[in-house]
Design an enzyme around this catalytic site. Structure first.
Site, PDB file in Angstrom:
ATOM      1  N   ASP A 193      -5.517   3.410 -12.676  1.00  0.00           N
ATOM      2  CA  ASP A 193      -6.214   2.083 -13.351  1.00  0.00           C
ATOM      3  C   ASP A 193      -7.473   2.219 -14.836  1.00  0.00           C
ATOM      4  OD1 ASP A 193      -3.799   0.131 -13.198  1.00  0.00           O
ATOM      5  OD2 ASP A 193      -4.697   1.142 -10.668  1.00  0.00           O
ATOM      6  N   LEU A 207       0.340  -1.264  -0.513  1.00  0.00           N
ATOM      7  CA  LEU A 207       0.066   0.605   0.261  1.00  0.00           C
ATOM      8  C   LEU A 207       0.928   1.404   0.182  1.00  0.00           C
ATOM      9  CD1 LEU A 207      -2.089  -0.982   2.620  1.00  0.00           C
ATOM     10  CD2 LEU A 207      -3.247  -0.898   0.311  1.00  0.00           C
ATOM     11  N   GLN A 227      -4.663 -12.140 -13.197  1.00  0.00           N
ATOM     12  CA  GLN A 227      -4.630 -10.961 -13.911  1.00  0.00           C
ATOM     13  C   GLN A 227      -3.395 -10.885 -14.538  1.00  0.00           C
ATOM     14  OE1 GLN A 227      -6.274  -9.014 -10.645  1.00  0.00           O
ATOM     15  NE2 GLN A 227      -4.785  -7.046 -11.614  1.00  0.00           N
ATOM     16  N   HIS A 257      -3.463   4.219  -2.396  1.00  0.00           N
ATOM     17  CA  HIS A 257      -4.723   3.660  -1.583  1.00  0.00           C
ATOM     18  C   HIS A 257      -5.009   3.805  -0.950  1.00  0.00           C
ATOM     19  CE1 HIS A 257      -1.516   0.249  -3.886  1.00  0.00           C
ATOM     20  NE2 HIS A 257      -3.016  -0.053  -4.437  1.00  0.00           N
ATOM     21  N   GLY A 314      -8.968   3.481  -8.212  1.00  0.00           N
ATOM     22  CA  GLY A 314      -8.567   4.568  -8.945  1.00  0.00           C
ATOM     23  C   GLY A 314      -8.342   4.830 -10.093  1.00  0.00           C
ATOM     24  N   GLU A 315      -8.495   5.897 -10.643  1.00  0.00           N
ATOM     25  CA  GLU A 315      -8.207   6.120 -12.187  1.00  0.00           C
ATOM     26  C   GLU A 315      -6.706   6.297 -12.513  1.00  0.00           C
ATOM     27  OE1 GLU A 315      -9.318  10.304 -12.894  1.00  0.00           O
ATOM     28  OE2 GLU A 315     -11.396  10.130 -12.288  1.00  0.00           O
TER      29      GLU A 315
HETATM   30  P1  AMP Z   1      -3.350  -2.862  -6.842  1.00  0.00           P
HETATM   31  O1  AMP Z   1      -2.945  -2.182  -5.249  1.00  0.00           O
HETATM   32  O2  AMP Z   1      -2.607  -2.192  -7.509  1.00  0.00           O
HETATM   33  O3  AMP Z   1      -3.990  -3.245  -7.718  1.00  0.00           O
HETATM   34  O4  AMP Z   1      -4.886  -1.110  -6.691  1.00  0.00           O
HETATM   35  C1  AMP Z   1      -5.420  -0.984  -5.337  1.00  0.00           C
HETATM   36  C2  AMP Z   1      -6.549  -0.026  -6.353  1.00  0.00           C
HETATM   37  O5  AMP Z   1      -5.698   1.265  -5.930  1.00  0.00           O
HETATM   38  C3  AMP Z   1      -7.105  -0.026  -8.054  1.00  0.00           C
HETATM   39  O6  AMP Z   1      -8.536   0.892  -8.070  1.00  0.00           O
HETATM   40  C4  AMP Z   1      -5.884   1.110  -8.635  1.00  0.00           C
HETATM   41  O7  AMP Z   1      -6.203   2.519  -9.596  1.00  0.00           O
HETATM   42  C5  AMP Z   1      -6.160   2.418  -7.321  1.00  0.00           C
HETATM   43  N1  AMP Z   1      -4.523   3.235  -6.452  1.00  0.00           N
HETATM   44  C6  AMP Z   1      -3.476   2.364  -7.453  1.00  0.00           C
HETATM   45  N2  AMP Z   1      -2.601   3.571  -7.330  1.00  0.00           N
HETATM   46  C7  AMP Z   1      -2.989   4.560  -7.529  1.00  0.00           C
HETATM   47  C8  AMP Z   1      -2.881   5.529  -7.157  1.00  0.00           C
HETATM   48  N3  AMP Z   1      -1.588   6.337  -7.526  1.00  0.00           N
HETATM   49  N4  AMP Z   1      -4.160   6.627  -7.529  1.00  0.00           N
HETATM   50  C9  AMP Z   1      -5.013   6.678  -6.895  1.00  0.00           C
HETATM   51  N5  AMP Z   1      -5.594   5.281  -7.136  1.00  0.00           N
HETATM   52  C10 AMP Z   1      -4.595   4.501  -7.501  1.00  0.00           C
END
Ligand code: AMP
Length: 281
Positions: free
Chosen positions: A152, A33, A61, A37, A149-150
């Protein structure tokens, strides 16, 4: 703080909230995290009676086995970070077996073509894996609101489509990209970059920001050419793709219409794949 490794225990814990009609906010993650996050978690805590975060590195994935093996796993540190937001957050950290019952394969999904663009093209099977795990998690957590998050952006649109197509009664809430002061989009994969590479990686956002300026006056083709040429001049980067698409259909645009557009990029730096995107208008 409550940490659940199996779904039955989490479901039992949530049943009390369901019967009292409390709202459940949900933030699915793969852990390692960072502040991005945590910004999703903070929004969920503000907007819901109870918040659940899942921490699960979803094998289906990953199209690249090395990326899966090297994905950072830092549960203890993650729990400490979650506590800084609230110690009432429920943490769901299941094993692969708990989520897949010994059958670690994806289902097949149609997301009306969204899945064939960009990340879908460059990471075969990725969105089937995302659809599979998000659907499983939604069935366990039964959230009122789920936060994505945007960073992704394509995944965010696909999850909205998943909910629409399956008729699940869940609000999908998009959250802005958190960035380092350098502009680098925060990402768990950044942990695999050296400090020097993190400095270099800041150029990705600089180039995207310049692309946004150019988009006001230049053609789609010229903006794309600018970005490709800019990375051509930076040999330590290897371009995977840069696309300009409308936000709704994610189909590469050739001309500008009266729509909202975004620029999407994936580049490799020292074998680490960085993705980012920017609103262009
Ligand atoms: P992940 O752990 O990378 O699968 O991300 C989990 C969630 O956090 C997803 O909805 C991502 O889009 C979001 N997320 C990851 N990095 C960021 C960021 N820099 N800013 C905002 N949301 C993020």
């Amino acid at each position: 703080m409550l940490i659940f490794n199996n779904k039955a225990d989490l479901i039992a814990q949530l049943s009390a909230h369901l019967s009292s009609k409390s709202s459940i906010g949900f933030v699915p993650t793969m852990g390692a995290l960072h502040k991005g996050h945590l910004s999703l978690l903070e929004k969920s805590v503000q907007e819901n009676d109870i918040t659940v975060i899942s921490i699960f590195v979803n094998p289906t994935q990953f199209n690249n086995p090395e990326d899966l093996t090297k994905y950072p796993r830092t549960l203890d540190a993650d729990v400490e970070k979650i506590k800084t937001v609230s110690d009432k957050i429920l943490v769901f950290a299941p094993s692969v077996n708990e989520m897949y019952d010994g059958n670690t394969v994806s289902g097949h999904f149609s997301f009306d073509g969204l899945e064939h663009q960009m990340e879908g093209n460059h990471r075969p099977g990725h969105f089937d894996g995302v659809g599979t795990i998000v659907k499983k998690l939604f069935e366990i957590v039964t959230p009122t609101n789920a936060y994505f998050g945007e960073k992704d952006f394509q995944q965010l649109q696909i999850v909205k489509k998943l909910v629409e197509k399956t008729g699940m009664d869940i609000n999908i809430i998009g959250c802005p990209i958190s960035r380092e002061t350098s502009g680098l989009a925060m990402s768990s994969r950044n942990e695999r970059l050296s400090e020097e590479d993190k400095d270099k990686a800041a150029v990705v956002y600089k180039i995207l920001s310049r692309a946004r300026e150019l988009f006001a006056t230049e053609s789609v083709e010229n903006v794309k050419k600018y970005v490709y040429d800019a990375f051509e001049a930076l040999p330590e980067f290897s371009m995977d793709y840069f696309e300009i698409t409308a936000e709704d259909d994610l189909v590469p645009a050739n001309t500008k219409e009266n729509k909202k557009y975004r620029g999407f990029i994936a580049v490799f730096l020292s074998n680490v794949r960085l993705i980012d995107n920017i609103s262009l208008n």
